[in-house]
Design an enzyme around this catalytic site. Structure first.
Site: not given
Ligand code: IPE
Ligand code: IPE
Ligand code: MG
Length: 245
Positions: A21, A38, A132
């Site tokens: 995240d 991303h 792995l």
């Molecule tokens: C969790 O992250 C999902 C992934 C890392 C794929 P999110 O950014 O979607 O989670 P929330 O919305 O903060 O709970």
């Molecule tokens: C995690 O990063 C990746 C996915 C959920 C696909 P985020 O896109 O949730 O990044 P933040 O949480 O908005 O910084």
């Molecule tokens: Mg996120």
């Protein structure tokens, strides 16, 4: 001294699960679009795979796209799907050479044709590898995982292949997307949030949890080693007592 030099190589977690995240916030901090975050996150995936090979970790499960992430704007969802295709196309031969076995956890049939085809090809090409196990959770939700397992189990009961009283932990394990993979020992969440976000709800039940404010695109072997070091200094009791108590 580096954390990677302080680890006990006889006590490595067998399976690490990771909520990757913070890509969006990483990009925002730099005045860049979320998709740039991303893209840099993809480099983080490259780094953690190599780090797991180097640290002799047997399985790693990466949360790449949740069943809830479809709620995001269409261009972000589309961009993420394109990045997945790019990742598999670019990395698959190298992953195969390293002995990485790719599995997808989640509803692959619910993906658009492009990412679905790449995912299926990656699974097939790397199927026999044993260095792995790289499990990528795409279109994955912990609740959806449990529901599809229950549906399969109910079908077996209905068909007379399984007795209700024989349903136990092992039967559930065998019907989850992660069938055959041991439960995670350590779960890492980057990006500062302290929640599960519907990740491996059944499988993470006794995982040691480690949170860091580091955004996913900045993740590297030192951060991983810090998590593993912390894990190695914990006392896993599973509801019991320490042996010396
Ligand atoms: C969790 O992250 C999902 C992934 C890392 C794929 P999110 O950014 O979607 O989670 P929330 O919305 O903060 O709970
Ligand atoms: C995690 O990063 C990746 C996915 C959920 C696909 P985020 O896109 O949730 O990044 P933040 O949480 O908005 O910084
Ligand atoms: Mg996120």
């Amino acid at each position: 001294m580096k954390y990677s030099e302080m680890l006990d190589y006889n006590n490595m977690p067998t399976h690490i699960s990771v909520i990757m995240d913070g890509n969006g916030r990483w990009a925002k901090k730099r005045g860049m679009p979320r998709l740039y975050g991303h893209r840099q996150g993809m480099e983080g995936v490259r780094r953690i795979v190599q780090a797991c090979v180097d640290l002799n970790i047997r399985y790693v499960t990466l949360y790449a796209f949740s069943t809830e992430n479809w709620k995001r704007p269409q261009d972000e969802v589309g961009g993420l799907m394109k990045l997945m295709v790019e990742y598999f196309n670019k990395e698959i031969d190298e992953l195969d050479e390293k002995g990485v076995c790719v599995r997808i956890l989640g509803d692959v049939d619910g993906l658009p044709a492009g990412p679905k085809a790449c995912a299926v090809k990656a699974i097939e090409q790397t199927a026999g590898n044993e260095v792995l196990g790289l499990n990528i959770a795409i279109n994955y939700g912990g609740r959806a995982d449990i529901i599809q397992a229950v549906q399969k189990i109910c079908t077996e009961v209905q068909d007379g292949r399984l007795a209700i009283e024989d349903i136990d932990d092992a039967v559930m394990d065998a019907h989850l997307y992660s069938a055959g993979i041991p439960d995670p020992d350590l779960m890492i969440r980057t990006g500062g949030e302290k929640r599960l976000s519907n990740f491996l709800l059944w499988q993470n039940s006794y995982a040691e949890i480690w949170f860091t404010d580091v955004y996913w695109p900045d993740f590297d072997i030192e951060v991983l080693s810090r998590a593993v070091y912390d894990y190695q200094n914990r006392d896993r009791r599973y509801g019991g007592l320490r042996e010396d108590k």
